[in-house]
Write a protein that holds these residues in place. Structure first.
Motif, PDB file in Angstrom:
ATOM      1  N   ARG A  56       0.845  -1.209   0.000  1.00  0.00           N
ATOM      2  CA  ARG A  56       0.000   0.000   0.000  1.00  0.00           C
ATOM      3  C   ARG A  56       0.873   1.249   0.000  1.00  0.00           C
ATOM      4  N   GLN A  81      -6.149   3.277  -6.222  1.00  0.00           N
ATOM      5  CA  GLN A  81      -6.682   1.924  -6.063  1.00  0.00           C
ATOM      6  C   GLN A  81      -7.394   1.502  -7.346  1.00  0.00           C
ATOM      7  N   GLU A  95      -6.399  -3.639   1.366  1.00  0.00           N
ATOM      8  CA  GLU A  95      -5.646  -2.561   2.014  1.00  0.00           C
ATOM      9  C   GLU A  95      -6.215  -2.183   3.381  1.00  0.00           C
TER      10      GLU A  95
END
Length: 84
Positions: free
Chosen positions: A24, A34, A52
């Motif tokens: 991440r 994302q 995440e």
């Protein structure tokens, strides 16, 4: 070749969480959304979000897919985790 000693589920979960956190951080550092990560890897945005947010644990294949896309060596991540 990397060998992982016997571990329990909690230890495996902790390692998975650390891998996800590092991936991440790399995604954010590179300015990749994302949505773009999901689109380019063939995953859904909700899957990336769940992973995440640690609501879902990625399979090894999924972690490798994300790491490969981010050009991150997952074996180096695992080594660094094992050293700590």
């Amino acid at each position: 070749m990397l060998y992982i000693e016997t571990m329990n589920k909690r230890e495996a979960q902790e390692i998975s969480n650390k891998i996800v956190a590092i991936l991440r951080e790399e995604r954010i550092k590179r300015g990749i959304s994302q949505y773009k990560l999901a689109k380019d890897t063939g995953m859904s945005k909700s899957s990336i979000l769940y992973i995440e947010n640690l609501a879902q644990h990625p399979s090894l294949y999924t972690a490798l897919l994300i790491a490969d896309y981010l050009d991150v060596d997952i074996s180096e991540i695992i080594r660094s985790i094992n050293q700590n």
